[in-house]
Design an enzyme around this catalytic site. Structure first.
Site, PDB file in Angstrom:
ATOM      1  N   ARG A 197      28.241 -47.677  39.260  1.00 41.80           N
ATOM      2  CA  ARG A 197      28.205 -46.510  40.144  1.00 41.80           C
ATOM      3  C   ARG A 197      29.507 -45.740  40.056  1.00 41.80           C
ATOM      4  NH1 ARG A 197      30.315 -44.901  44.638  1.00 41.80           N
ATOM      5  NH2 ARG A 197      31.367 -46.869  45.010  1.00 41.80           N
ATOM      6  N   THR A 198      29.370 -44.426  40.075  1.00 44.18           N
ATOM      7  CA  THR A 198      30.519 -43.552  40.268  1.00 44.18           C
ATOM      8  C   THR A 198      30.174 -42.623  41.419  1.00 44.18           C
ATOM      9  OG1 THR A 198      29.722 -41.887  38.712  1.00 44.18           O
ATOM     10  CG2 THR A 198      31.223 -43.551  37.840  1.00 44.18           C
ATOM     11  N   SER A 199      31.191 -42.046  42.022  1.00 46.92           N
ATOM     12  CA  SER A 199      30.969 -41.176  43.173  1.00 46.92           C
ATOM     13  C   SER A 199      30.591 -39.763  42.776  1.00 46.92           C
ATOM     14  CB  SER A 199      32.229 -41.122  44.037  1.00 46.92           C
ATOM     15  OG  SER A 199      32.533 -42.407  44.496  1.00 46.92           O
ATOM     16  N   THR A 200      31.068 -39.306  41.628  1.00 44.60           N
ATOM     17  CA  THR A 200      30.840 -37.913  41.251  1.00 44.60           C
ATOM     18  C   THR A 200      30.413 -37.793  39.797  1.00 44.60           C
ATOM     19  OG1 THR A 200      33.116 -37.557  40.539  1.00 44.60           O
ATOM     20  CG2 THR A 200      32.634 -37.129  42.862  1.00 44.60           C
ATOM     21  N   GLN A 246      32.995 -38.186  36.924  1.00 44.52           N
ATOM     22  CA  GLN A 246      33.446 -39.513  36.514  1.00 44.52           C
ATOM     23  C   GLN A 246      32.525 -40.124  35.456  1.00 44.52           C
ATOM     24  OE1 GLN A 246      33.464 -41.161  40.497  1.00 44.52           O
ATOM     25  NE2 GLN A 246      35.698 -41.148  40.527  1.00 44.52           N
TER      26      GLN A 246
END
Length: 183
Positions: A7-10, A13
């Site tokens: 997972r990445t937040s944005t 990324q």
């Protein structure tokens, strides 16, 4: 089977997501669930991964903060996994791994989760301080509310007899915002 979760937040990324996928596959993950979403949002791929794993499987992540937003969240996920007979494996722990199949692994993961939560709290505190300083210097305005920019259009559509729910849909704003503007 070892199943991975990345997972990445944005969207910016992307390289981080690719690196997580690479590391998880190198660690033997036969399937990797990946998403670009904030940890506080609904994590559909995490839910899919938790549903997918079966007794005897291992869920692997590169770091604890990719999986959980807090120690309570981490412990809740571990409890769900343990109820299904699934272990959790964290790859990037300074050259070693943490595996929840052992008491030491569970202890280490809980401690590392607490440290990650503490670091996040410090970062948010620094962010709030920076915003307060910028506001005091007149350099920070915050974002203009999206719906308020369309207030005139909301009022015009209402005057034409359009229902609030249809106004919200047409303008791409929330119903509550429409009602706030209509007062």
């Amino acid at each position: 089977m070892t199943v991975g979760y990345a997972r990445t937040s944005t969207v910016e990324q992307e390289a981080s997501l690719e690196a997580q996928d690479r590391d998880l596959r190198a660690a033997g993950c036969g399937k990797v669930f990946a998403e670009r979403v904030s940890s506080i949002a609904k994590r559909a791929q995490l839910e899919a991964a938790l549903e997918y794993v079966r007794e005897g499987d291992t869920l692997a992540v590169t770091k604890p903060d990719r999986l959980a937003r807090s120690v309570a969240d981490l412990l809740g996920i571990i409890a769900r996994l343990e109820a299904k007979g699934v272990a959790l494996r964290v790859l990037s722990m300074g050259g070693s791994e943490v595996d929840t199949r052992t008491p030491t692994g569970r202890l280490m993961l809980t401690m590392l989760g607490a440290v990650a939560e503490f670091e996040r709290a410090l970062m948010l505190e620094r962010q709030r301080e920076g915003i307060a300083k910028a506001k005091a210097e007149g350099k920070y305005q915050g974002r203009v509310p999206t719906a308020q920019r369309q207030a005139a259009e909301v009022l015009r559509l209402k005057a034409e007899g359009v229902r609030p729910v249809d106004i919200a849909r047409k303008l791409g704003i929330g119903r509550a915002s429409v009602y706030r503007i209509l007062g």
